[in-house]
Structure formats: C-alpha cells, structure tokens
Design a protein around this motif. Structure first.
Motif, short mmCIF file in Angstrom:
data_model
loop_
_atom_site.label_atom_id
_atom_site.label_comp_id
_atom_site.label_asym_id
_atom_site.label_seq_id
_atom_site.Cartn_x
_atom_site.Cartn_y
_atom_site.Cartn_z
N ASP A 26 0.84 -1.21 0.00
CA ASP A 26 0.00 0.00 0.00
C ASP A 26 0.87 1.25 0.00
O ASP A 26 0.57 2.24 -0.69
CB ASP A 26 -0.91 0.02 1.23
CG ASP A 26 -1.99 -1.03 1.18
OD1 ASP A 26 -2.49 -1.32 0.08
OD2 ASP A 26 -2.35 -1.57 2.25
N SER A 27 1.92 1.23 0.80
CA SER A 27 2.82 2.38 0.87
C SER A 27 3.52 2.62 -0.45
O SER A 27 3.70 3.77 -0.89
CB SER A 27 3.85 2.16 1.99
OG SER A 27 4.46 3.36 2.37
N ILE B 84 1.55 6.86 -6.72
CA ILE B 84 0.44 7.79 -7.01
C ILE B 84 0.92 9.23 -6.86
O ILE B 84 0.71 10.07 -7.74
CB ILE B 84 -0.76 7.51 -6.08
CG1 ILE B 84 -1.44 6.20 -6.47
CG2 ILE B 84 -1.77 8.67 -6.15
CD1 ILE B 84 -2.51 5.75 -5.49
N ASN B 85 1.56 9.52 -5.74
CA ASN B 85 2.04 10.88 -5.51
C ASN B 85 3.13 11.27 -6.51
O ASN B 85 3.18 12.41 -6.98
CB ASN B 85 2.58 11.01 -4.08
CG ASN B 85 1.49 10.90 -3.03
OD1 ASN B 85 0.32 11.12 -3.33
ND2 ASN B 85 1.86 10.55 -1.82
N GLY C 104 5.89 7.82 1.93
CA GLY C 104 5.02 6.69 2.21
C GLY C 104 3.94 7.00 3.22
O GLY C 104 3.77 8.13 3.66
N ILE C 105 3.20 5.97 3.60
CA ILE C 105 2.14 6.10 4.60
C ILE C 105 2.78 6.11 5.98
O ILE C 105 3.59 5.22 6.28
CB ILE C 105 1.14 4.94 4.48
CG1 ILE C 105 0.54 4.90 3.07
CG2 ILE C 105 0.03 5.06 5.52
CD1 ILE C 105 -0.32 3.67 2.81
N LYS D 277 -4.63 0.06 -10.95
CA LYS D 277 -3.79 -0.08 -12.14
C LYS D 277 -2.32 -0.22 -11.75
O LYS D 277 -1.59 -1.04 -12.33
CB LYS D 277 -4.00 1.12 -13.06
CG LYS D 277 -3.40 0.94 -14.45
CD LYS D 277 -3.92 1.97 -15.42
CE LYS D 277 -3.44 1.70 -16.84
NZ LYS D 277 -3.92 0.42 -17.37
N LEU D 278 -1.90 0.56 -10.78
CA LEU D 278 -0.53 0.44 -10.29
C LEU D 278 -0.31 -0.94 -9.66
O LEU D 278 0.74 -1.57 -9.85
CB LEU D 278 -0.24 1.54 -9.27
CG LEU D 278 -0.17 2.97 -9.81
CD1 LEU D 278 -0.11 3.97 -8.66
CD2 LEU D 278 1.04 3.15 -10.71
#
Length: 435
Positions: free
Chosen positions: A127-128, A134-135, A147-148, A193-194
């Motif tokens: 997820d991170s 995305i960013n 990251g998260i 998609k990623l």
C-alpha cells in the motif's frame, strides 16, 4: 509472522500494550489477518465495519461475514451504513474521497465516544509503495514520497513493514477466511492499475524491490525530518505571527538561496497548490493575492500576509445599553467614569453616552462609509483613512467599526469620531477599552 509482529510492536509500538484498540475491518484479507494476529497476541480489540452501500448484496455480504467472525471470536463490533453516492453528489466529491471522509469521521466519533485509545488499520508495505507511485505520478514534494506514516495521531498501522505476499501466505497457512472486493479487480482506479500492472513489473525487475523500497522510505523520512527542522528554524527568523495573521517578511526571505522551498513547507498545510503563482507573488505589485479553499495570501509592500477567509463579511454584533463587557468579535470593557483621562492609547475612547443610540452595532466597513476623525476638521471616507494609514487589504477587512445607528463612533482600536466626544455639557461618560 505472528512473532515478527510481536517483536515489531515491542520495539516500535510499545504504547499499544494495555490500550483499548479499535480495528477497522472491511472483511478483506489485510484486515482479517490483522484481526487474527491481534487476537492471538491478546490485545484488547473491538472492530468497526463500514457498509458504504456501493456493491449491493456484496456490501451486505461483507457486513454479515465480519459480524459472524467477530461474534465467533468474542470481539465486539460496531457497524455503520452510509449512503455514499448521495453524499458524494451532495458534496461534489469522488466516491473514494467521500468514503474516506465518512469512515474517518465515524472512526473519530467512536474513538471519542467509546473511549478507544487508538484506531488500527491494516495498511501494508505494498500500500505504501502504491501511495508513493500515485504521488510521484501526480507531482509532489518530498513529504509525498515518504510513504504512509506508521502512526498519525491516534491512527496506527502495525502492518506497514509487512508485504502483501507475507499477509497472503499467513492467511493461507492459518486458514483465515476473507472476502474479495470485486472493485479491486477493476483498473478504473489509479491505485488498482498500479497494483496490477506496475508493481509486478518492478518486482520482476528487482525481486528485492520491496526491501529496497523500504530502505528508500527510511532515507526519505530522515531527509524530511531534516527539512522540517530547518523549516522551523528559518520560520522563527522570517515569519511573524500577529493575531490571526502570518506575516512573511520578504526582505529576510529573499536573502535565502532556496526561499521557494521554505514557502512550500510553510504554505502547503493551508491548501495552496498554485506554487508558481505564489513564487511570483514575492516580486509582484502590492495588493495582489492568491487564494486556496479557506485562506488568502496577500502581497502587502514588503510582507506576504496569510489569513483565513472570512465566512461572513456582513456579520453584525449588538451592544445593549447596560452591557459592561463584550467577548466577541473584539474583547472589550465598557464602564461609566466621572472624568476623561489622557492615556495616549488608541485602544481606549471616552464618549458622551447621551449622544449614543442603543443598541450600538459592531460591523465591518462598507464602501461609502465616512466619519469625522477626532482632532481633525471635516469628514473623511473610511477608505481614504485606511489608505493614508497604509492598511493592507486584510487589515481593512479585519477592521471593526463601532456604530451608533448609521454613524461611526470608533474605528475600533484606531480612531474615534469627534461627534461623540465628551464636552463641557456631557453628563454621563462612557469608557470603551479593548481588553
């Protein structure tokens, strides 16, 4: 994985021990594995499940599944239903943004009302990596590449050091059941998609990608920490906090070789995104301004002034005849006195009470307002007074007038109107003093 999580908590998250924990449980593999792990480690946990009503019977099936697992494990569960599509239409937001807003607002309520110490979510290392990408693709500063966060106030993510593969293997080895969200299979969303197309390629190119990525995150987080430290140090030298304003002194700012980076750090929490316009504002003419959703940045001679936008520019407040104190919009004390004392302060005025019409009114200035300045002959437009006194646009909009009927008694804290002055025939004197 159980012993690895226990060691991770002992080393990095020891504050979770003995606390009352709320776990966000969707029914998917990640949250079901975290629920199982925390139950095995004997933590005091309850579950919270959101039914967003987006997938019909599938959403209800997720709810019933989570209820059943929690009931069988003796875990208390909280469930909430949301009309997510209606909320998204009403607030003109995407479904994803709306769902996030709805669930975290509800989680905050549970934390406060039910006495939970922390909210735990099942975000993991993949997820991170997705958030990083995305960013990265959308454009971001350094903080968007860190990251998260493992902990953000009362939100804690114990699985951030674990990969999706580790979680899947643990679920299979321990026969944990979970529900598949059909929307996760769609490439409609960028994150999916990623997840389906990009991350597998990166892992194929470098089998140790996630390990390398985790080390990169640690390096970036340390760099961000240094940036934050430098930003705070320079902030104290360049920015002045005055009342509800932040005033960035341009003379000190412009001697910095990388002042744009500091502007970015200071202003990004206020929702600004037009960074090139903001950087140009430094050399722009006085009076130019840039807006974010709730804030304005104004160039005023040799300062940039940041302030929240007023929600109601037509607001009025009334003062009754026998009132002795005011707390809003400006804290003020009103008293009867027997004589006028010379204070030299613009924060105190003395007026002839019999010349006033009650209730008095606090209001903002309007075009066409004029007054008769104390110590001068004739009248003067308030706008001309502001200009002569070199008020910034924000100073003008923040200024308050004390009025008797339609007549200005005082530009509060600045200049009194002579029509209400104490004279030899005055019988009752009122003293207005800012607190």
């Amino acid at each position: 994985m159980l012993s690895k999580l226990q060691n991770h908590i002992n080393k990095n998250l020891p504050f979770l021990k003995g606390k009352k924990l709320l776990l966000a449980v969707s029914g998917g593999i990640d949250s079901m594995v975290l629920l199982h792990l925390l139950k095995q480690l004997h933590f005091d946990i309850s579950a919270a499940h959101c039914n967003f009503k987006l997938r019909g019977e599938e959403s209800d099936g997720d709810e019933n599944f989570v209820k059943s697992v929690c009931s069988g494990s003796g875990i208390k569960i909280y469930v909430n239903h949301f009309n997510t599509e209606e909320y998204a239409d009403l607030h003109k937001q995407s479904i994803q943004v709306s769902a996030r807003k709805l669930r975290y607002d509800w989680f905050d309520e549970l934390l406060e009302n039910e006495g939970f110490d922390y909210l735990l979510t099942a975000h993991h290392l993949d997820d991170s990596a997705e958030t990083f990408l995305i960013n990265f693709t959308r454009g971001t500063g350094l903080e968007g590449l860190t990251g998260i966060p493992e902990r953000n106030a009362k939100i804690v993510r114990p699985l951030l050091s674990f990969s999706r593969e580790e979680i899947e293997n643990y679920a299979k080895d321990t026969a944990i059941q979970w529900r598949e969200d059909s929307s996760n299979a769609s490439d409609k969303y960028l994150r999916n998609k990623l997840r389906h197309d990009i991350l597998p390629v990166l892992k194929e190119l470098n089998p140790g990608f996630l390990s390398s990525f985790q080390q990169t995150l640690e390096n970036l987080q340390q760099a961000q920490s240094m940036v934050d430290d430098a930003s705070r140090i320079v902030y104290r030298k360049v920015v002045e906090d005055v009342a509800n304003q932040k005033r960035i002194r341009l003379k000190e700012l412009k001697i910095l070789p990388n002042y744009q980076a500091y502007l970015y750090q200071w202003l990004k929490p206020f929702g600004f995104t037009a960074w090139n316009d903001i950087y140009d504002l430094v050399e722009a003419q006085s009076g130019k301004q840039i807006f974010s959703g709730k804030y304005r940045l104004l160039k005023d001679r040799e300062v940039l002034i940041l302030e929240a936008l007023s929600e109601n520019e037509n607001e009025k407040y009334f003062i009754e005849e026998n009132q002795t104190e005011i707390e809003h919009p400006i804290p003020m004390k009103i008293s009867y006195v027997t004589n006028v004392t010379v204070t030299g302060s613009s924060e105190i005025i003395f007026v002839d009470k019999d010349s006033l019409k009650f209730p008095l009114v606090f209001r903002k200035w309007q075009e066409g307002d004029y007054f008769y300045p104390f110590g001068m002959t004739g009248k003067k437009k308030v706008s001309k007074y502001f200009k002569d006194e070199k008020f910034s646009l924000i100073d003008k909009e923040n200024g308050w007038l004390l009025c008797s009927g339609n007549e200005i008694v005082w530009i509060v804290g600045k200049r009194a109107d002579r029509r209400f002055s104490v004279t030899k025939t005055t019988q009752t004197i009122l003293k207005f003093e800012l607190k």
